[in-house]
Design a protein around this motif. Sequence first.
Motif, short mmCIF file in Angstrom:
data_model
loop_
_atom_site.label_atom_id
_atom_site.label_comp_id
_atom_site.label_asym_id
_atom_site.label_seq_id
_atom_site.Cartn_x
_atom_site.Cartn_y
_atom_site.Cartn_z
N SER A 36 0.85 -1.19 0.00
CA SER A 36 0.00 0.00 0.00
C SER A 36 0.88 1.24 0.00
O SER A 36 2.11 1.14 0.05
CB SER A 36 -0.92 0.02 1.23
N TRP A 37 0.26 2.40 -0.04
CA TRP A 37 0.99 3.66 0.07
C TRP A 37 0.86 4.25 1.48
O TRP A 37 1.06 5.43 1.69
CB TRP A 37 0.52 4.67 -0.98
N TYR A 38 0.50 3.40 2.45
CA TYR A 38 0.44 3.85 3.84
C TYR A 38 1.84 4.10 4.37
O TYR A 38 2.81 3.47 3.95
CB TYR A 38 -0.28 2.83 4.70
N VAL A 39 1.95 4.99 5.36
CA VAL A 39 3.25 5.35 5.91
C VAL A 39 3.95 4.13 6.50
O VAL A 39 5.16 3.97 6.35
CB VAL A 39 3.10 6.46 6.97
N SER A 40 3.21 3.27 7.19
CA SER A 40 3.83 2.10 7.82
C SER A 40 4.46 1.18 6.78
O SER A 40 5.59 0.68 6.98
CB SER A 40 2.81 1.34 8.65
#
Length: 479
Positions: free
Chosen positions: A215-219
Amino acid sequence: MLPLSRTDVPLGLHGKHDNALIYVRYFARRYLVLGVTGLVLFFLLLRILYVGRDVRPSPISDGNPSSRWPGRRLPPLYGQYHQYEHQLPQHHWDAPSHESEPKFFWIPGHSRGSGWGNIFQEVLLNAYLSHKANRAFVFYNYTWNDDGSDYSDYNGKPIPSRIPLSALIRGPIVGAPWPAGDPAPLAISEEYWHHVCGAKRRVIPRAEVHDHLPSWYVSDITKGWLDKLSTVDDQCVEAGSDGGPPYNWVTFGEKDAMTDVWPDFARSPVLTHLAWSPLVELGFDNNREVFAPTTVLEPPLSSIPATAPSAERYSMLPGLLVLHIRRGDYEGHCAHLARWSSSYLAFNALQGLPDRFAPPPGGQLGREHPGERADLHGALFPERAADRAQGGGGRARGGGAGAEPGACVCDDERRGRVGRGAQGGAEGHGRVDERGEQQGPGAELGAEVFIGNGWSSLTGNIVLMRQANGFRPESTRFW
C-alpha cells in the motif's frame, strides 16, 4: 627599471657598454617572468582546492530584482541561517578523511514548488525514516525552485527561491543533538553531503522499494525502506528520485495512511523535540499580548531552553480559541476534492479526533458526485465559522474552557486577534493591526481550542503537533 635591449643600456661611468650588466639584466628579467607565472599558478591551485572543499551554492544574480517587481519590498534571503547550517559542529569540512563519520541518507527527489504545509509533512517523515534507519538525515532548503535564482515570482509577488530549514524550525531535524540517550547520528546539510559523498554515493532506485509495497500507507513505505537500507552498508546512500520521494501527495491525501504508524511516530524525537525557529518564536513573543496576555511571572517563549521537549515548550494558552480559515484558492480546490471523493487528509484523521468526513456514497473517482460539492462547500468555507466558534452543534465546545475564550483568526490574507467572546465569523474581526501580521504558530499549537480545515496541510501540521504534545483530541475540531 631594467633595460629591455642592448641599445637601451646607457653609457656607464667607463664610457662603454658593460656586457656583464647586460647578462645580469637578461637573467633577472627571465626569472621575474617565471616568478610571476609561478605565483599565478599557485593561487589558481589554491582556488581549485578551495572550491573542491566548499560546495555551498553561491547565489546567482537575478539582475535587478527590484526592477522585476517595482514597488514591492523584496523579502529576506536568510543568509545568516545558511551560514549557521554550514558551521554545524558535525560538519568536518577540513578533515583529511570522512571514513569515521556516520552513515547518511539523502532524498534528492524531495518536493519543491509547493506550500510549506505540504513540504513540512514530507520533511517530518523523511527525518523519521532516517532516524529509524540509524542514518544521519540530510536536511535541505525549503525550495520553491532550484534554478539558482534568489527570487521567484508567486502570483506577481517576489518570494525567496529557497529558505534554509533552520529559519523555519529547529531541533534534531536540522542538526541539533538528539535527546540524551539517543545514539542516532546528527543530521547534516545537503551541502555537506555533496562534500563528503559526491564520488561515493550508492543510489537505491525508488521503484526497487515501492514496486513491492502492499500500500501507500506510511507504515508500509517505512518498513519497505528500512528493510532495504538494512541490506546496504555504504556510508552514503541516496533514495533514487525516479517517481518522486518515498512519501508523496498520495500518502498524505489518504485518511488512513497514518493510522498504523502514529503511536511510534508520536513518540519519535523527530516530533517530541521539534520546535519552531528562534525567528518564528520571536514573532510569537512580540505579538502574544495581542491574543493571549501573559501573567507577570510568565517567561517569553524564546527564553525556554532549546533542549526542552515540544510538549513543555508549547503548553496550553488557557482561554484561547484559534480558527484557521483557508481562503483564496478553495473554490477550485473544492471541485477537485469532490471529483475524487476526498476525505480529510491523513494528518487530520488521526485516532481520537472527534470530527470526520465521509463522502456521499455512489461517487466515482474522477467524476464529481452531485451532492458532494455542496457538503464540501459547507466544510471548506467560513460561512458557518460563527456557529462553530460559539459551539454550535456541540462541535467547538469540548476544550474545557468555562469562560468565553479569546479568539485568533488565522487565514491566508491576514491574522490577528478577534477579542474576548468574539461573536463574528471570519469577516467579523475588521482590520487586523500590523503586529498581528507577524504572529507565530505557537498560538495555534497552544490554543485551548483549535478549529481548522480537514483538507488543509497547514491545519494538519498543527493537529499533528497538538496530538503529539498531549492535547486532548476533543480540543481539536474541524469546520
